[in-house]
Design a protein around this motif. Sequence first.
Motif, PDB file in Angstrom:
ATOM      1  N   TYR A  35       0.865  -1.184   0.000  1.00 19.69           N
ATOM      2  CA  TYR A  35       0.000   0.000   0.000  1.00 19.69           C
ATOM      3  C   TYR A  35       0.900   1.232   0.000  1.00 19.69           C
ATOM      4  CZ  TYR A  35       0.627   0.882   5.079  1.00 19.69           C
ATOM      5  OH  TYR A  35       1.132   1.170   6.318  1.00 19.69           O
ATOM      6  N   ASP A  44      -5.173   4.275   1.089  1.00 19.05           N
ATOM      7  CA  ASP A  44      -6.370   3.469   1.382  1.00 19.05           C
ATOM      8  C   ASP A  44      -7.352   4.281   2.221  1.00 19.05           C
ATOM      9  OD1 ASP A  44      -5.637   0.186   0.980  1.00 19.05           O
ATOM     10  OD2 ASP A  44      -3.972   1.583   1.084  1.00 19.05           O
ATOM     11  N   GLY A 104     -10.886  -2.028   3.066  1.00 16.64           N
ATOM     12  CA  GLY A 104     -10.944  -2.233   1.611  1.00 16.64           C
ATOM     13  C   GLY A 104     -11.060  -3.703   1.260  1.00 16.64           C
TER      14      GLY A 104
END
Length: 295
Positions: A107, A188, A256
């Motif tokens: 990420y 995110d 997510g």
Amino acid sequence: MASPFAAVAAQNDGTAAKPLRVILVPADGGTEDGTKKDFQPIFSAIEQSTGLKFDIKVGQSYGSVVEAMCSGAADIAWYGPLSYLQAKSRGCSELLALAVSKGQSVYYSGLFARTDSGINSVADLKGKKVALGDVNSTSSFAVPVAMMMAGGVLPARDLGTINMAGSHANVLKALAEGLVDAGGASFDSFEKAVNGKAIDPSKVKVIIKSAAIPYPPLAIHPKVDGAVKAKLREAFNNVDKLPGITKDQIRGYGGGKVDGYTANVSEEDMANAGKLFEMVTDPVKQDIMKKASAR
């Protein structure tokens, strides 16, 4: 002769009498229900397929989750790479599993600014109001601070004010409400805030995006029984195929959707992630906290 501390040192074994104690960092907004809700379906499906029992809780802070693992009060933890490396260095954590999305387990962190702030680069942060998350957060503190320092900005010396907002969601809320000019958070979390209409993407821009960071890992206490570890690793490797869970229920960082989890994880990759923020030393953190409290 058996040590009188042996019973104290033993971790739980996943039986009904001694469920595996799972503790999660309050990553997004710090809401216990929200974070727990993201992971409950995964652990419920693993419980159904392996017979292992779990007791899931959310910690009050990133630091409290590290302490729970290192005091033996938890068996499994979910936290960012920075918190993981802190626990690993104290001998109370080893990697268990990472989420997988589009074949990757990474990420990104970023520094975001209001479009009306006049900030177009890291250098423009000088003299500005900046929000950061928990001091032990990888992507709302350590990496944003490292990116500022790499760009020639020493937060404690150069920023106007520092708002220690405590979480990604709070950083983005401060940004949305115009309380700060810029803030550090994960992409995110930014996406989640945009999707939840908590932030208007037309009023915020990306100043800098980090290099890839390994996803926040699920970790296990080294003293958990080896057979239990093996059972858990196999279950995480196949979580997307387990009965009792739908593809939509497999969630990761920030709630997510992810494709699944992998237990084929690399301690070396996680250690390398530490190089992204190795310049964020304890004195740097202390100076930032001192400036933040001097408002």
